[in-house]
Design an enzyme around this catalytic site. Structure first.
Site, PDB file in Angstrom:
ATOM      1  CB  CYS A 136       6.251  27.014 -13.820  1.00 61.92           C
ATOM      2  SG  CYS A 136       4.897  26.431 -14.834  1.00 61.92           S
ATOM      3  NE  ARG A 154      10.908  25.018 -10.662  1.00 55.04           N
ATOM      4  CZ  ARG A 154      10.632  24.083  -9.765  1.00 55.04           C
ATOM      5  NH1 ARG A 154      11.602  23.385  -9.236  1.00 55.04           N
ATOM      6  NH2 ARG A 154       9.396  23.865  -9.395  1.00 55.04           N
ATOM      7  CD1 TRP A 198       5.830  21.237 -17.394  1.00 57.80           C
ATOM      8  CD2 TRP A 198       7.392  21.417 -18.961  1.00 57.80           C
ATOM      9  NE1 TRP A 198       5.928  20.032 -18.033  1.00 57.80           N
ATOM     10  CE2 TRP A 198       6.874  20.119 -18.995  1.00 57.80           C
ATOM     11  CE3 TRP A 198       8.402  21.772 -19.870  1.00 57.80           C
ATOM     12  CZ2 TRP A 198       7.330  19.153 -19.889  1.00 57.80           C
ATOM     13  CZ3 TRP A 198       8.854  20.807 -20.750  1.00 57.80           C
ATOM     14  CH2 TRP A 198       8.322  19.514 -20.750  1.00 57.80           C
ATOM     15  CG  ASN A 223       5.718  25.408  -9.904  1.00 61.52           C
ATOM     16  OD1 ASN A 223       5.354  24.644 -10.794  1.00 61.52           O
ATOM     17  ND2 ASN A 223       6.577  25.056  -8.960  1.00 61.52           N
ATOM     18  N   GLY A 224       2.307  24.951 -10.442  1.00 59.23           N
ATOM     19  CA  GLY A 224       1.440  23.935  -9.856  1.00 59.23           C
ATOM     20  C   GLY A 224       0.208  23.754 -10.717  1.00 59.23           C
ATOM     21  CD  GLU A 273      11.926   1.924 -19.363  1.00 62.01           C
ATOM     22  OE1 GLU A 273      11.868   1.548 -20.537  1.00 62.01           O
ATOM     23  OE2 GLU A 273      12.370   3.031 -19.020  1.00 62.01           O
ATOM     24  CE  LYS A 306      15.679   4.216 -18.927  1.00 68.92           C
ATOM     25  NZ  LYS A 306      14.556   4.519 -19.603  1.00 68.92           N
ATOM     26  CD  GLU A 327      17.677   4.666 -22.578  1.00 72.17           C
ATOM     27  OE1 GLU A 327      17.140   5.431 -23.372  1.00 72.17           O
ATOM     28  OE2 GLU A 327      17.256   4.508 -21.402  1.00 72.17           O
ATOM     29  CG  HIS A 362      12.057 -22.140 -25.602  1.00 73.86           C
ATOM     30  ND1 HIS A 362      11.846 -23.471 -25.841  1.00 73.86           N
ATOM     31  CD2 HIS A 362      11.076 -21.752 -24.756  1.00 73.86           C
ATOM     32  CE1 HIS A 362      10.771 -23.871 -25.178  1.00 73.86           C
ATOM     33  NE2 HIS A 362      10.292 -22.837 -24.496  1.00 73.86           N
ATOM     34  CE  LYS A 420      14.031  13.505 -22.048  1.00 76.37           C
ATOM     35  NZ  LYS A 420      13.912  12.223 -21.319  1.00 76.37           N
TER      36      LYS A 420
HETATM   37  C1  G6P Z   1      14.410   8.669 -27.440  1.00 77.13           C
HETATM   38  C2  G6P Z   1      14.698   8.899 -25.961  1.00 77.13           C
HETATM   39  C3  G6P Z   1      13.931   7.890 -25.113  1.00 77.13           C
HETATM   40  C4  G6P Z   1      12.451   7.958 -25.426  1.00 77.13           C
HETATM   41  C5  G6P Z   1      12.172   7.783 -26.924  1.00 77.13           C
HETATM   42  C6  G6P Z   1      10.749   8.133 -27.271  1.00 77.13           C
HETATM   43  O1  G6P Z   1      14.957   7.469 -27.837  1.00 77.13           O
HETATM   44  O2  G6P Z   1      16.086   8.790 -25.715  1.00 77.13           O
HETATM   45  O3  G6P Z   1      14.146   8.167 -23.740  1.00 77.13           O
HETATM   46  O4  G6P Z   1      11.777   6.964 -24.714  1.00 77.13           O
HETATM   47  O5  G6P Z   1      12.997   8.673 -27.681  1.00 77.13           O
HETATM   48  O6  G6P Z   1      10.572   9.497 -27.043  1.00 77.13           O
HETATM   49  P1  G6P Z   1       9.186  10.185 -26.731  1.00 77.13           P
HETATM   50  O7  G6P Z   1       9.533  11.620 -26.532  1.00 77.13           O
HETATM   51  O8  G6P Z   1       8.326   9.952 -27.940  1.00 77.13           O
HETATM   52  O9  G6P Z   1       8.625   9.542 -25.511  1.00 77.13           O
END
Ligand code: G6P
Length: 610
Positions: A2, A27, A73, A99-100, A482, A486, A489, A505, A605
């Site tokens: 927060c 934040r 938050w 905050n915490g 993963e 990254k 993306e 294969h 996002k």
């Molecule tokens: C979007 C974001 C990803 C995320 C995915 C799932 O594609 O760009 O970074 O992993 O959605 O989102 P969520 O909020 O459900 O984890």
């Protein structure tokens, strides 16, 4: 996470409160509030939603010389007006922003309740206001009351406290959550983070864990929580305001990568007990409920789906029950076989992903027990699940998910260990080893992050690659997926990420000079097999970048570049120490390729459309 700010001095305190708060919106932004001195009493005004809503509420309101403010938050209690900060005791004698996470707040709330206190929010923070108020008549000064109240508190906090009876001061304290004091002439400021203060002052005192401060217009007095006086010299800040918001970093993504030790620590907090026990105080499930699940279903998208794959690996290993992982979009239209006694887990950072939400609704109709693993408190998925385990990653701003992934794995690992202990499927010493590794995890992740200078150099050598393979076996294959996501993306590097054993294969046909292969190797039992795969790539003049454990003396002999990470006694937990290297690599490759890192092209996002 927060944001806290505060002001004491001759200027219009509310204006400053709102302005400083806006600079901390990164934040947290689900509700906001301010406590201020109205001239004859302490007043609190707060509202759910963005800071803009609070600004409207405060239109025309004036404060006299003193205000503390907060942007939230949510961690405990949904984002609504009563749960917004500041919190007060019943009589409004003290107002607290925090905050915490107060770990033992349920216990404290219960004790306070028994002594007649009544609560008006669901937050952990409110107990602080009541505890301080109880101490006030017993102590010589308000700071002494805060100091005493904090003695019984476990967890993390940065707090600022105002008192009806003492409108000349703000008392602050910190433990494991940041707080800075900004120094002015005849005025002083406080904030969770430096950027909020830069338009007003560049001279700041950085509080350390266990510090308590008494701030008036003309003075700042510091002491330790044991009461002993202390001095902390002010520092002069030279960053720009924009760099400061990112903690001095160029992008939110790198800031969030580096926040992972803290995010994982916060996620484990209160759930992993010092005696090795695991508890989910927020869940209302009895032992028999946990024991009845015969099958586990995991549904998620993107990075959360990859965390789900790690979940499958650990849950199947430890629990010996079948775990299926689905992409949310595939689950919905895939005519899934619905079976009784299934625990359905929905993993989501935002808690708003449309496909995951739709899959959740399908499972509810089928009568499954549904559980969300979600970062945003009060989000749709969190609200609609029967149960929810929040990850405590704090706001994730960069589109590419990093700290959310680690905290999702931390929750899944806790859940795996817990379920296997209640079902008796794991030998005691293995359970103990898992718990021990998790306890050390924040510092182990920090050690992995120390490889950054080396990873940056490797990125400098490899960033122009036309194609990157990401390869591993077992749990490492999932981490490789993963890592590939990254770099795809944010750096727009085409990738291939089959399990290493599948190379021969088909995908091996793509290896040629210039192509790179990033190998992840943390599992002793597949190391020799991986050596074969590594040689296959080398024989076709591919370049090998190896991420392996510090004790490996086999694979580095064949690799072009090697980064070593800590070796964990419990290999299943290794994704938490291997992924930081892949995140750092993707980040530095993207930077060298001149990409828009925090907002990559074509991506969003939170994907709230199907
Ligand atoms: C979007 C974001 C990803 C995320 C995915 C799932 O594609 O760009 O970074 O992993 O959605 O989102 P969520 O909020 O459900 O984890």
């Amino acid at each position: 996470m927060c944001g806290i700010t505060g002001y004491i001095g001759p200027r219009p305190a509310i204006e400053i409160a709102l302005d400083t708060l806006k600079r901390l919106e990164y934040r947290g932004y689900d509700s906001a509030g301010v406590a201020f001195w109205s001239g004859d009493h302490l007043e609190v005004m707060k509202r759910a939603g963005k800071i803009q809503h609070l600004t409207e509420l405060l239109n025309g309101v004036e404060a006299h010389g003193l205000a503390v403010s907060h942007t939230r938050w949510a961690t405990h209690g949904i984002p609504n007006d009563p749960n917004a900060h500041p919190h007060t005791d019943e009589n409004g004698t003290v107002a607290v922003v925090h905050n915490g996470i107060i770990e033992n707040y349920l216990e404290l709330r219960h004790e306070l309740g028994a002594r007649g206190h009544r609560f008006s929010s669901e937050t952990d923070t409110e107990v602080l206001a009541h505890l301080i108020e109880e101490q006030l008549p017993l102590c010589e000064s308000p700071e002494e009351a805060v100091r005493r109240a904090l003695q019984g508190v476990r967890g993390s906090y940065a707090i600022a406290v105002m008192f009806t009876e003492h409108p000349d001061r703000v008392v602050v304290a910190r433990h494991d959550s940041p707080l800075v004091i900004g120094l002015g002439e005849g005025e002083n400021f406080i904030a969770s983070d430096i950027p909020a203060l830069l338009p007003y002052t560049r001279r700041v005192i950085l509080l350390e864990n266990g510090d308590l401060g008494i701030i008036t217009r003309d003075s700042v007095r510091l002491m330790r929580l044991d009461g002993s006086p202390i001095e902390r010299p002010p520092v002069e800040i030279t960053w720009s305001a924009e760099a400061a918001e990112k903690g001095g970093h160029e992008h939110f993504m790198i800031k969030e990568i580096l926040e992972q030790p803290e995010a994982v620590r916060d996620t484990l907090r209160g759930r992993l007990k010092p005696n090795g026990g695991i508890a989910f105080p927020e869940l209302k499930l009895e032992l028999e409920d946990w024991q009845k699940f015969r099958r586990i279903l995991i549904v998620a998208c993107g990075t959360a789906y990859h965390a789900g794959l790690i979940g499958k690996f650990v849950l199947e290993r430890w629990l010996r029950r079948p775990v299926e992982v689905y992409y949310s979009s595939e689950f919905r239209y895939g005519d899934p076989i619905l079976q009784p006694n299934t625990l359905a887990l929905f993993i989501s950072q935002s808690g708003e992903t449309a496909d995951t939400l739709a899959a959740l609704r399908l499972c509810r109709e089928a009568g499954y027990t549904t559980m969300g693993i979600v970062n945003v408190v009060g989000s749709s998925i969190a609200r609609e699940c029967d149960h929810v385990l929040y990850t405590q990653a704090g706001p994730e701003i960069s589109v590419a998910s990093t700290k959310a992934y680690s905290t999702q794995i931390a929750v899944l690992s806790l859940l795996g260990l817990y379920l296997s202990s209640v079902n008796g499927t794991l030998p005691m010493h293995t359970y103990t080893e898992g718990v021990k590794s998790l306890m050390q995890m924040p510092s182990l992740i920090a050690r992995s992050l120390e490889t950054e200078p080396q990873v940056r150099q490797i990125a400098e050598a490899l960033y122009q690659t036309p194609l990157a393979f990401y390869l591993g076996r077992g749990v490492d294959a999932y981490v490789a997926m993963e890592g590939a996501l990254k770099i795809k993306e944010i750096a727009y590097v085409p990738t291939q990420e089959p399990p290493a054993g599948e190379m021969k294969h088909g995908p091996l046909a793509l290896i040629e000079p210039g192509v790179i292969a990033v190998f992840v190797s943390t599992q002793e039992r597949t190391r020799e097999k991986l050596l074969g795969n590594l040689k296959e790539v080398k024989a076709r003049q591919g370049t090998v970048f190896l991420v392996t454990t510090e004790d490996d003396d086999l694979l580095p002999q064949e690799a072009d570049y090697t980064v070593r990470i800590p070796r964990l006694p419990m290999e299943e937990l290794s994704p938490l120490v291997s992924i930081p290297v892949l995140q750092l690599f993707a980040y530095h490759v993207a930077r060298l390729r001149g990409c828009e890192i925090d907002q990559p092209r074509n991506l969003a996002k939170s994907v709230t459309v199907e």
